[in-house]
Design an enzyme around this catalytic site. Structure first.
Site, mmCIF file in Angstrom:
data_model
loop_
_atom_site.group_PDB
_atom_site.id
_atom_site.type_symbol
_atom_site.label_atom_id
_atom_site.label_comp_id
_atom_site.label_asym_id
_atom_site.label_seq_id
_atom_site.Cartn_x
_atom_site.Cartn_y
_atom_site.Cartn_z
ATOM 1 N N SER A 152 0.847 -1.186 0.000
ATOM 2 C CA SER A 152 0.000 0.000 0.000
ATOM 3 C C SER A 152 0.887 1.244 0.000
ATOM 4 O O SER A 152 1.864 1.316 -0.734
ATOM 5 C CB SER A 152 -0.950 -0.046 1.200
ATOM 6 O OG SER A 152 -1.838 1.038 1.199
ATOM 7 N N TYR A 164 -5.173 8.996 -5.304
ATOM 8 C CA TYR A 164 -4.236 7.903 -5.037
ATOM 9 C C TYR A 164 -4.364 7.492 -3.567
ATOM 10 O O TYR A 164 -4.399 6.304 -3.248
ATOM 11 C CB TYR A 164 -2.811 8.347 -5.349
ATOM 12 C CG TYR A 164 -1.745 7.324 -5.029
ATOM 13 C CD1 TYR A 164 -1.513 6.240 -5.879
ATOM 14 C CD2 TYR A 164 -0.958 7.437 -3.881
ATOM 15 C CE1 TYR A 164 -0.531 5.303 -5.587
ATOM 16 C CE2 TYR A 164 0.022 6.514 -3.582
ATOM 17 C CZ TYR A 164 0.242 5.436 -4.441
ATOM 18 O OH TYR A 164 1.214 4.507 -4.150
ATOM 19 N N LYS A 168 -5.423 3.774 -1.964
ATOM 20 C CA LYS A 168 -4.594 3.041 -1.010
ATOM 21 C C LYS A 168 -5.310 2.856 0.330
ATOM 22 O O LYS A 168 -5.105 1.854 1.027
ATOM 23 C CB LYS A 168 -3.252 3.752 -0.825
ATOM 24 C CG LYS A 168 -2.351 3.674 -2.056
ATOM 25 C CD LYS A 168 -2.040 2.233 -2.450
ATOM 26 C CE LYS A 168 -1.045 2.146 -3.587
ATOM 27 N NZ LYS A 168 -0.700 0.750 -3.950
#
Length: 270
Positions: A152, A164, A168
């Site tokens: 991650s 983003y 994650k």
């Protein structure tokens, strides 16, 4: 050649590991280290030349030939099934799944007119593909009491890169949920969350391929330890989690960012 491994830190002899996004960076480092510790490894990515280079490096060190599968997990809906099926066909089992393949968005802001389309592509690779691979791997990992490691990012905890970070954060929740659901089957699931690491990830963000290498002094200032790691340090953590030393760890989100998240400072801006 076997004598080279008498003092190896972990014993992965007889184990089989599938590592996605393993043509470079963290994925390649994990594949190489797992092979060094005795595992048969499956490496996969879009770049045949880079995969061949990693395979040759592994063979030179171990005398074992990795299974190389070229493909694009972001666009090929059949590739996850192929990876699991070919792994088991070649080696007869699966012990470790490392979901490392991931990407970002160059213009990760509301000003990006293509944000939604690019987000969908990113979410596919960063979240949906790991979920699919986890589901496909369960029946094999249950037989070996294996484990899953998701790569991650420390960006999951803060909106460092907006969407983003969203993807994650979703991957972290996949780690926790899968650990909860699969524990009764003897399968451990954990996440490694690096900060900036010297890899080619910069190209996914619209930067030079050596962005983090060239800018390591700049990024180091945002950490407590004033340093940026190389991929091998993340591989060390992956080896620990995959080994018997990590037998009591599941559902963990392990941040390795030099203290970046807890340092008092403004996030970097380009």
């Amino acid at each position: 050649m076997t004598a080279c491994f008498r003092n190896k830190k972990y014993d992965f002899d007889g184990k089989v590991a599938l590592i996605t996004g393993s043509s470079a960076g963290i994925g390649a480092a994990i594949a190489y280290q797992f092979a060094e510790y005795g595992a048969n490894v499956v490496i996969t990515g879009r770049n045949l030349e880079e995969l061949t280079r990693i395979a040759q490096k592994i063979m030179k060190k171990t005398d074992r030939e990795p299974l190389v599968i070229v493909g694009d997990l972001q666009t090929d809906q059949q590739l996850p099934s192929k990876l699991i099926d070919e792994t088991v066909k070649k080696f007869g089992r699966l012990d470790i799944l490392v979901n490392n393949a991931g990407t970002g968005i160059a213009d990760d802001t509301f000003d990006n007119p293509d944000l939604i389309a690019e987000f969908d592509k990113m979410f596919e690779l960063n979240v949906r593909v790991p979920l699919r691979l986890c589901r496909l791997a369960v029946e094999h990992l249950e037989k070996t009491h294996g484990n899953i490691i998701n790569i991650s990012s420390n960006a999951s905890a803060e909106p460092i890169l907006f969407t983003y970070s969203m993807s994650k954060a979703a991957l972290d929740m996949l780690t926790k949920g899968a650990a909860q659901d699969l524990g009764s089957k003897g399968i451990r699931v954990n996440s490694i969350n690096p900060g900036p690491t010297i890899t080619s990830m910069g190209r996914c963000l619209g930067k030079d391929v050596d962005h983090f290498e060239k800018s390591k002094d700049k990024f180091a200032k945002f950490t407590i330890l004033n340093r940026i790691p190389y991929p091998e340090e993340m591989a060390n953590l992956a080896s620990f989690l995959a080994s018997n030393d990590g037998a009591n760890i599941t559902g963990a989100i392990i941040v390795s960012d030099g203290g970046m998240l807890v340092k008092k400072r403004q996030y970097f801006a380009e």
